[in-house]
Design an enzyme around this catalytic site. Structure first.
Site, PDB file in Angstrom:
ATOM      1  N   GLU A  30      26.963 -32.959 -30.175  1.00 54.34           N
ATOM      2  CA  GLU A  30      26.495 -34.235 -30.743  1.00 54.34           C
ATOM      3  C   GLU A  30      25.417 -34.152 -31.853  1.00 54.34           C
ATOM      4  O   GLU A  30      24.473 -33.555 -31.621  1.00 54.34           O
ATOM      5  CB  GLU A  30      25.903 -35.002 -29.705  1.00 54.34           C
ATOM      6  CG  GLU A  30      25.787 -36.518 -30.087  1.00 54.34           C
ATOM      7  CD  GLU A  30      25.245 -37.429 -29.081  1.00 54.34           C
ATOM      8  OE1 GLU A  30      25.081 -37.129 -28.010  1.00 54.34           O
ATOM      9  OE2 GLU A  30      25.204 -38.917 -29.512  1.00 54.34           O
ATOM     10  N   ARG A 257      22.960 -23.634 -17.919  1.00 56.68           N
ATOM     11  CA  ARG A 257      22.493 -23.806 -19.262  1.00 56.68           C
ATOM     12  C   ARG A 257      21.121 -22.971 -19.310  1.00 56.68           C
ATOM     13  O   ARG A 257      20.549 -22.511 -18.381  1.00 56.68           O
ATOM     14  CB  ARG A 257      22.016 -25.378 -19.404  1.00 56.68           C
ATOM     15  CG  ARG A 257      20.823 -25.698 -18.733  1.00 56.68           C
ATOM     16  CD  ARG A 257      20.921 -27.581 -18.866  1.00 56.68           C
ATOM     17  NE  ARG A 257      20.277 -27.709 -20.084  1.00 56.68           N
ATOM     18  CZ  ARG A 257      20.659 -28.657 -20.923  1.00 56.68           C
ATOM     19  NH1 ARG A 257      21.786 -29.075 -20.398  1.00 56.68           N
ATOM     20  NH2 ARG A 257      19.913 -28.826 -22.148  1.00 56.68           N
ATOM     21  N   LYS A 267      17.054 -32.191 -27.310  1.00 52.42           N
ATOM     22  CA  LYS A 267      16.945 -32.732 -28.774  1.00 52.42           C
ATOM     23  C   LYS A 267      15.861 -33.702 -28.732  1.00 52.42           C
ATOM     24  O   LYS A 267      15.155 -33.986 -29.639  1.00 52.42           O
ATOM     25  CB  LYS A 267      18.175 -32.803 -29.096  1.00 52.42           C
ATOM     26  CG  LYS A 267      19.028 -31.838 -29.517  1.00 52.42           C
ATOM     27  CD  LYS A 267      20.315 -32.037 -30.064  1.00 52.42           C
ATOM     28  CE  LYS A 267      21.406 -32.506 -29.092  1.00 52.42           C
ATOM     29  NZ  LYS A 267      22.504 -32.564 -29.393  1.00 52.42           N
TER      30      LYS A 267
HETATM   31  P1  ATP Z   1      20.224 -31.629 -25.214  1.00 48.69           P
HETATM   32  O1  ATP Z   1      20.071 -32.088 -23.778  1.00 48.69           O
HETATM   33  O2  ATP Z   1      19.171 -30.472 -25.793  1.00 48.69           O
HETATM   34  O3  ATP Z   1      20.027 -32.808 -26.132  1.00 48.69           O
HETATM   35  P2  ATP Z   1      23.079 -31.630 -25.256  1.00 48.69           P
HETATM   36  O4  ATP Z   1      23.564 -31.034 -23.987  1.00 48.69           O
HETATM   37  O5  ATP Z   1      22.655 -33.171 -25.195  1.00 48.69           O
HETATM   38  O6  ATP Z   1      21.637 -30.813 -25.265  1.00 48.69           O
HETATM   39  P3  ATP Z   1      25.192 -31.448 -27.354  1.00 48.69           P
HETATM   40  O7  ATP Z   1      25.038 -31.499 -28.426  1.00 48.69           O
HETATM   41  O8  ATP Z   1      25.665 -32.491 -26.392  1.00 48.69           O
HETATM   42  O9  ATP Z   1      23.598 -31.355 -26.711  1.00 48.69           O
HETATM   43  O10 ATP Z   1      25.665 -29.768 -26.795  1.00 48.69           O
HETATM   44  C1  ATP Z   1      26.498 -29.252 -27.346  1.00 48.69           C
HETATM   45  C2  ATP Z   1      26.890 -28.278 -26.513  1.00 48.69           C
HETATM   46  O11 ATP Z   1      25.974 -26.841 -26.119  1.00 48.69           O
HETATM   47  C3  ATP Z   1      27.410 -28.716 -24.957  1.00 48.69           C
HETATM   48  O12 ATP Z   1      28.621 -27.918 -24.550  1.00 48.69           O
HETATM   49  C4  ATP Z   1      26.230 -28.128 -23.850  1.00 48.69           C
HETATM   50  O13 ATP Z   1      26.732 -28.029 -22.908  1.00 48.69           O
HETATM   51  C5  ATP Z   1      25.701 -27.023 -24.781  1.00 48.69           C
HETATM   52  N1  ATP Z   1      24.201 -26.761 -24.344  1.00 48.69           N
HETATM   53  C6  ATP Z   1      23.209 -27.786 -24.750  1.00 48.69           C
HETATM   54  N2  ATP Z   1      22.172 -27.263 -24.213  1.00 48.69           N
HETATM   55  C7  ATP Z   1      22.311 -26.214 -23.694  1.00 48.69           C
HETATM   56  C8  ATP Z   1      21.200 -25.103 -23.123  1.00 48.69           C
HETATM   57  N3  ATP Z   1      20.105 -25.199 -22.979  1.00 48.69           N
HETATM   58  N4  ATP Z   1      21.999 -24.009 -22.651  1.00 48.69           N
HETATM   59  C9  ATP Z   1      23.422 -23.591 -22.947  1.00 48.69           C
HETATM   60  N5  ATP Z   1      24.423 -24.739 -23.308  1.00 48.69           N
HETATM   61  C10 ATP Z   1      23.569 -25.972 -23.928  1.00 48.69           C
HETATM   62 MG    MG Z   2      24.238 -34.610 -25.026  1.00 47.45          MG
END
Ligand code: ATP
Ligand code: MG
Length: 756
Positions: A30, A257, A267
């Protein structure tokens, strides 16, 4: 061979069974922030698996929340993927590319009687959902006819309603044990400007509806996501199955994760750091963002290697950040040239050296040496690291001292002839002598040295700025701003780097010998003003480093402490093992008092200050007391950088105390002045004539005066009032302005009074 991870095992099986012709994955961020090291893991998984099995990987911006998303974040994501060495298949894709198709699928669900427009308030929806142990209740609006639902949904789209007035929900099962299946939301109204579709839409699909369908539309085969989506998998399947999409169709698989200690990985929290100004931006070299690591000097290889080394698992765990630091060290160790840079220069004049020469020095004196060298200029004036010289060396000090020669790396052995200081006692220059027959590689001098130090030639070295980074957070499991490490950035101006680094640029990254790995800051560094970021130290110093210990919670019933020492003991937690070892050493070997030793054993900042002072003046007891009392008090109000005095000037003060040049009473006043003005103690004493008086010839006349001025008290003393002894001593000290040596005064007063 390395065992295949469980995701690759699944992919391999599916291809073998002919479920798909080719593997197609996607990375679906995102665009609401810069990608972090956790995303790097998701990137290496999705792009890595596609690459390994000859398939393709899409980059899809998951842009369904117009309120938080921005183009600059989308750019940062693209940059990060490319920098890590991956290329997505086709154009960058967006969930918003499919808004019309998603809308059409929703209409289809309504027509099938599988979705309805609900008009409960947000609060009611939550309440109706039930709990993990209680089933939910279905909304009264669930009975709306297909026609009414179609009409309302169309009008939602046209913008006839306000945010939150209606939602579209799937009609599944309000009593499902999986809460995700209790008539989940598919669409909500959001009157907001979208970065790509502008004002074309005011309803936006929810993740669970948009994601599976976008995967399907793109022909994704394996949809990898993190474990928190495990319960959403049933919904992923429900949407595709209910709409009778596929096969072939995508399936979702979850992996753990990445969590890392000393790091925040969300983020939202990273954005807080940026917005609060605690870091310089998303690409601040201390940030765990890919842009941050890149700017700091990490290589893409080191990050990919790290992601591969931690493996893919189905169980959440916390990775030690030291593993990431190890990965970059490991990558740079064999690759980058080794050169010399002096961070805190001390000038050395080699009196018996004339002219200049250029020494041949390999860039790669590694265990497995590589071709490549530079000419290292050498002449009479050089700089060495200030801490590589010690006038009063502690035990085990192997570098230059007045009695101990040292080798200059790639050059000669020198010995110290004279130490030159300024009026404050700070060393400004070393006069030295070199041994002509001790040249590195052709040493016939027979002189034994205990170590080699780095140096630069003063005439040809370039002045540079160096930014030393430490971990952004000081605790293992940081929550946010309150856990920031106040010492995560130290800016060193006026460092000197050897000529070749600037003029030859044999590489982008360097090992500065004995200091660590460095990289020119891509934003702030220029030819006129070179700025080097410290990428990582040569060794993991943190695992041994002491964290400032938080005081243990006070017991509620604890009484008010009586003495200062009790106060310390009452508040502090017991010493841990490491602290205990230090405490023993301080008390036994250095003879420091218990209370001071206790404080020094725990407090890393005071300890470092103490050590530096001790290397300038071997007065452990006096220094410990000054540091634990006086310096510590200042540090309660100021940061280390803001102190007006230095460890060296405190060392000079300790020296005057130990040599009894000043009394300890006067020493306190000197300290106050040092803290205020930054003036050197020697100067303060000289200017004010505060040199302690120990000479009886100067003290006796004062005692006589005091005795003559107080005949009544003399009479009382003689009559047996011994308490008046203190009165006479006090009067004498006062009359000398506190300059008289109390020990001498005591003895002389006793003598005089008994003579009367
Ligand atoms: P955050 O919680 O840091 O804002 P998010 O999951 O909301 O991260 P996205 O942009 O939705 O961020 O994530 C994009 C991809 O990266 C998704 O497939 C998510 O599962 C993966 N991802 C995000 N954080 C991690 C992590 N700490 N380890 C592995 N994969 C991750
Ligand atoms: Mg997200």
């Amino acid at each position: 061979m390395k065992k295949k991870d469980f995701l690759r095992t699944i992919v391999e099986r599916d291809l073998k069974e002919g479920k798909y012709d080719e593997v197609v994955t996607r990375f679906p961020p995102e665009p609401n922030g810069f990608p972090h090291i956790g995303h790097a893991k998701a990137i290496t998984i999705n792009f890595g698996i596609a690459r390994d099995f000859g398939g393709r990987c899409h980059l899809r911006m998951d842009d369904t929340n117009p309120v938080t998303e921005e183009e600059k974040y989308a750019r940062a994501i693209e940059d990060a993927v490319r920098w890590l060495g991956y290329e997505w298949d086709g154009p960058v894709r967006h969930t918003s590319d499919y808004f019309q198709r998603l809308f059409d699928y929703a209409v289809e669900l309504i027509k099938m009687g599988k979705a309805y427009v609900d008009s409960l308030s947000e609060e009611e929806i939550r309440e109706y959902r039930g709990t993990v142990t209680e089933p939910g209740r279905r909304s009264r609006y669930a009975e709306r006819s297909v026609e009414e639902n179609l009409d309302l949904f169309e009008r939602m789209r046209r913008g006839e309603f306000k945010d939150g007035e209606h939602v579209l929900r799937a009609k599944i099962d309000m009593s499902s044990p999986n809460m995700q299946l209790r008539d989940p939301l598919l669409y909500r109204i959001r009157h907001a400007h979208h970065m790509r579709t502008g004002d074309a839409w005011c309803i936006y699909p929810m993740y669970d509806f948009a994601h599976c369908l976008s995967d399907y539309i793109e022909g994704i085969t394996h949809s990898f996501c993190t474990l928190e989506f495990e319960n959403n998998r049933a919904l992923y399947d429900w949407v595709l199955d209910t709409l009778r999409l596929g096969p072939p169709r995508p399936y979702q698989y979850e992996f753990a994760r990445l969590n890392m200690n000393y790091t925040v990985m969300s983020k939202r929290k990273l954005k807080e750091l940026v917005d609060s100004g605690k870091v310089s931006g998303w690409d601040d070299p201390r940030m765990p963002t890919i842009a941050g690591y890149r700017r700091r000097g990490y290589t893409p290889e080191s990050i990919v290697n790290f992601c591969n080394s931690i493996g893919i698992s189905k169980a959440n765990s916390v990775v030690d950040v030291a593993q990431l630091e190890h990965a970059i060290r490991d990558d740079l160790n064999m690759k980058v040239p080794r050169v010399m840079c002096v961070l805190d220069p001390l000038k050395v004049v080699i009196e018996n050296y004339e002219g200049s020469e250029e020494l041949e020095a390999s860039y790669y004196p590694h265990d497995v040496p590589k071709e490549g060298s530079r000419k290292l200029p050498f002449s009479q004036e050089i700089y060495i690291e200030r801490e590589d010289f010690s006038e009063n060396p502690p035990k085990g000090y192997y570098r230059l001292t007045p009695d101990q020669p040292v080798r200059l790396r790639h050059a000669y052995i020198i010995r110290c002839k004279e130490v030159i200081k300024d009026e404050s006692g700070r060393i400004t220059e070393i006069r030295a002598e070199y041994y002509p027959d001790s040249k590195s590689g052709a040493d016939t001098s027979g002189i034994k040295v205990k170590s080699a130090i780095h140096w630069v030639d003063a005439a040809t070295a370039h002045e540079v700025e160096v930014r030393l980074y430490d971990r952004l957070f000081r605790v293992e499991n940081p929550q946010g701003i309150e856990d920031l490490n106040p010492d995560s950035l130290k800016i060193v101006k006026g460092a000197y780097v050897e000529r070749a680094v600037i003029e030859e640029k044999p590489d982008e990254r360097f090992q500065f010998e004995r200091q660590g790995y460095f990289y020119p800051d891509p934003v702030d560094s220029s030819d006129e003003h070179p700025v080097f970021n410290k990428i990582v130290s040569l060794k993991d110093s943190w695992s041994k480093k002491q964290q400032p210990s938080k005081p243990a919670p006070k017991a509620a019933e604890s009484k008010a402490p009586k003495s200062k020492q009790e106060a310390n003991e009452g508040e502090a937690a017991p010493l841990n093992e490491e602290e205990q070892v230090r405490y023993e050493r301080y008390t036994r070997e250095l003879g420091i008092g218990k209370a001071a030793a206790n404080t020094l054993a725990r407090d890393a900042i005071l300890r470092e200050f103490f050590k530096q002072a001790l290397s300038a003046q071997n007065s452990p007891v006096t220094l410990a007391n000054l540091v634990v009392n006086e310096v510590a008090r200042e540090l309660k109000q100021k940061s280390l950088e803001a102190l007006a005095f230095t460890p060296e000037s405190i060392a000079a003060l300790a020296k005057m105390i130990d040599q009894e040049t000043v009394s300890s009473k006067i020493a306190k006043e000197i300290f106050e002045l040092m803290a205020e003005s930054g003036e050197s103690p020697v100067k303060i004493v000289e200017e004010r004539g505060w040199v302690q008086i120990s000479d009886p010839a100067h003290i006796l006349p004062v005692i006589e005066e005091v005795i003559a001025a107080n005949p009544d008290n003399v009479a009382k003393y003689k009559a047996g009032n011994q308490k008046l002894f203190g009165f006479f001593v006090g009067q004498v000290l006062k009359a000398t302005g506190g300059k008289a040596n109390p020990k001498v005064v005591n003895a002389l007063v006793a003598e005089k009074l008994s003579d009367l």
